[in-house]
Design a protein around this motif. Structure first.
Motif, PDB file in Angstrom:
ATOM      1  N   ALA A  79       0.642  -1.269  -0.005  1.00 19.52           N
ATOM      2  CA  ALA A  79       0.008  -0.119  -0.005  1.00 19.52           C
ATOM      3  C   ALA A  79       0.920   1.412  -0.111  1.00 19.52           C
ATOM      4  O   ALA A  79       0.276   2.310  -0.276  1.00 19.52           O
ATOM      5  CB  ALA A  79      -0.891  -0.022   1.279  1.00 19.52           C
ATOM      6  N   TYR A  80       2.040   1.100   0.424  1.00 22.75           N
ATOM      7  CA  TYR A  80       3.176   2.219   0.434  1.00 22.75           C
ATOM      8  C   TYR A  80       3.911   2.481  -0.734  1.00 22.75           C
ATOM      9  O   TYR A  80       4.802   3.263  -0.945  1.00 22.75           O
ATOM     10  CB  TYR A  80       3.798   2.104   1.924  1.00 22.75           C
ATOM     11  CG  TYR A  80       2.830   2.380   3.096  1.00 22.75           C
ATOM     12  CD1 TYR A  80       2.879   3.685   3.558  1.00 22.75           C
ATOM     13  CD2 TYR A  80       2.279   1.331   3.517  1.00 22.75           C
ATOM     14  CE1 TYR A  80       1.827   3.695   4.619  1.00 22.75           C
ATOM     15  CE2 TYR A  80       1.319   1.595   4.506  1.00 22.75           C
ATOM     16  CZ  TYR A  80       1.095   2.800   5.191  1.00 22.75           C
ATOM     17  OH  TYR A  80       0.496   2.916   6.320  1.00 22.75           O
ATOM     18  N   ASP A  81       3.769   1.719  -1.856  1.00 25.68           N
ATOM     19  CA  ASP A  81       4.708   1.634  -2.721  1.00 25.68           C
ATOM     20  C   ASP A  81       4.804   2.981  -3.577  1.00 25.68           C
ATOM     21  O   ASP A  81       5.625   3.350  -4.463  1.00 25.68           O
ATOM     22  CB  ASP A  81       4.297   0.384  -3.792  1.00 25.68           C
ATOM     23  CG  ASP A  81       4.838  -1.026  -3.113  1.00 25.68           C
ATOM     24  OD1 ASP A  81       5.597  -0.928  -2.016  1.00 25.68           O
ATOM     25  OD2 ASP A  81       4.583  -1.892  -3.832  1.00 25.68           O
ATOM     26  N   ASP A  99      12.871  -0.629  -5.212  1.00 23.05           N
ATOM     27  CA  ASP A  99      13.895  -0.623  -6.218  1.00 23.05           C
ATOM     28  C   ASP A  99      15.135  -0.142  -5.997  1.00 23.05           C
ATOM     29  O   ASP A  99      16.213  -0.142  -6.601  1.00 23.05           O
ATOM     30  CB  ASP A  99      13.374  -0.188  -7.351  1.00 23.05           C
ATOM     31  CG  ASP A  99      12.816   1.321  -7.115  1.00 23.05           C
ATOM     32  OD1 ASP A  99      13.407   1.904  -6.234  1.00 23.05           O
ATOM     33  OD2 ASP A  99      12.360   2.143  -8.033  1.00 23.05           O
ATOM     34  N   GLY A 100      15.314   0.298  -4.674  1.00 28.01           N
ATOM     35  CA  GLY A 100      16.643   0.745  -3.882  1.00 28.01           C
ATOM     36  C   GLY A 100      16.589   2.285  -4.255  1.00 28.01           C
ATOM     37  O   GLY A 100      17.709   2.601  -3.588  1.00 28.01           O
TER      38      GLY A 100
END
Length: 428
Positions: A79-81, A99-100
């Motif tokens: 949900a926090y992406d 993804d860093g």
């Protein structure tokens, strides 16, 4: 420092300008702060920012410290992406996406105006107070208070609506039966409310309707279920009602095992449960189709006329069975009816209209504003800070304010608290 204050600051953008530097010294411009989310997930949805001259659209998450991101496990929650900005009071660690890449961070500690921070700290000081803003309440603009109280009044009605709908379901969607229960409870006032409610629930409304054909039957039914017709008394009316009740009890297979015994202790004689039940019995004997009559009544005088009734002749010289008193008609006063209007009639009108898809906002406001203000500890205390309750609408709103905002320290969601934070109110 509390997180809800940072939510408040971000939501209302309570800092100078909209162009800032992130913790990594990137140029940041806030185009849209987003919509406050009170459910699970990021704190603000659909935000827009310009970061290094590139437009980003997504969500904003707010914490006291950057490391709270990991403490709350957001790195594991999809949900926090879509968080495009992390807003914090103190930056103590970098936050990374899956993804860093680093999530940009805006630090508010040095952006909030000092006077706003001082007011916040004063509002939530640990000094023991009845409400957080009691020293500033008198200085809040009356326009702010009036508008907020009107909103709170309908907020309280909506809360009552949920309870009424639950009660309606228990009454098999029978509005007359629901009215009987709610009115009976409020005839008991604060001391005997639950007791009278248990009396109303102890008997089917179909039985009530049959007993309403004869005054002594409905009075015997209520007095008997309340437990007032047990034992023996050398009182002719007691014996008459007891005989009636014994017949009704056998005929309708009644019992009163679930009834809470009414109290007389510390009640003035006009509020004795015997007197109130006698008045309630007379109401249902004299006023058939009571629900329809009350729904049709649009003004306070109309409602007063419906309740313009007395107890039976016996109660003119008695407050209890077998104990004589000076002769006096036991009339339902307008002040007593006002309490019924505020606590039963208006909530039922509101709920019934909502169910029918009708908007009766103006009728409700006019009726509630015509009713006298309630007198209780909460209303009297607010009035001692500043005279704000002049009618039933405002007194009900103050109960909502105290119970749902002040007691829960939700000052930042309150128009009064927000006003104190952004303006120079006159302090005591």
């Amino acid at each position: 420092m509390k997180e809800d204050f940072l939510h408040y600051v971000w939501k209302l953008q309570k800092f100078e300008g909209r162009e800032f530097q992130t913790s990594n010294n990137e140029k940041l411009y806030v185009k849209k702060q987003g919509s406050h989310n009170f459910s699970a997930g990021p704190d603000f949805f659909n935000s827009q920012i310009e970061l290094a001259d590139q437009l980003w659209a997504g969500n904003v998450e707010i914490h006291i410290k950057s490391s709270d991101w990991y403490a709350h496990g957001h790195e594991k929650d999809a949900a926090y992406d879509n968080v495009i900005l992390h807003v914090v009071w103190k930056h103590d660690t970098e936050i990374y996406r899956k993804d860093g890449t680093v999530i940009p961070t805006l630090v508010l500690k040095n952006l909030i105006p000092e006077n706003t921070l001082e007011r916040y700290q004063k509002l939530f000081s640990k000094e023991k107070k009845w409400i957080n803003c009691e020293n500033d309440f008198a200085g809040v603009d009356q326009f702010v208070i009036d508008n907020w109280l009107e909103r709170l009044y309908f907020e309280r009605l909506q809360k009552k609506e949920k309870l009424i709908l639950k009660e309606l379901e228990e009454s098999q969607n029978h509005w007359e039966s629901l009215l009987f229960r709610m009115l009976c409870k409020n005839f008991g006032l604060y001391v005997n409310g639950e007791s009278f409610y248990s009396i109303a629930k102890s008997v089917s409304f179909s039985v009530v309707k049959k007993c309403c054909q004869e005054r002594q039957d409905i009075e015997a039914l209520l007095m008997g279920q309340a437990g007032f017709l047990e034992g023996d008394k050398e009182d002719w009316y007691f014996k008459t009602l007891k005989n009636n009740y014994q017949f009704l009890k056998h005929k309708f297979k009644l019992d009163n095992e679930t009834v809470i015994a009414p109290k007389f202790f510390r009640l003035r004689p006009p509020n004795f449960p015997t007197v109130r039940l006698a008045q309630f019995a007379m109401l249902y004997y004299k006023r058939d189709n009571l629900f329809s009559k009350l729904i049709a009544a649009q003004t306070l005088p109309d409602i007063y006329e419906i309740f313009n009734l007395y107890g039976s002749e016996y109660w003119e010289e008695h407050y209890n069975f077998g104990i004589s008193s000076l002769k006096r008609k036991k009339r339902m006063t307008n002040k007593f009816v006002d309490l019924l209007v505020v606590n039963t009639i208006i909530p039922l009108k509101f709920c019934f209209a909502v169910q029918q898809g009708r908007d009766i906002t103006e009728e409700i406001l006019q009726l509630a504003s015509a009713v006298s203000s309630e007198e209780n500890t909460i209303v009297n205390k607010f009035n001692s800070l500043k005279k704000v309750s002049n009618n039933g609408c405002e007194s009900q709103a103050l109960l909502q304010l105290k119970n749902e905002y002040c007691d829960k320290n939700l000052c930042l969601q309150c128009a009064v608290g927000s006003s104190i934070l952004v303006s120079d109110v006159k302090t005591n």
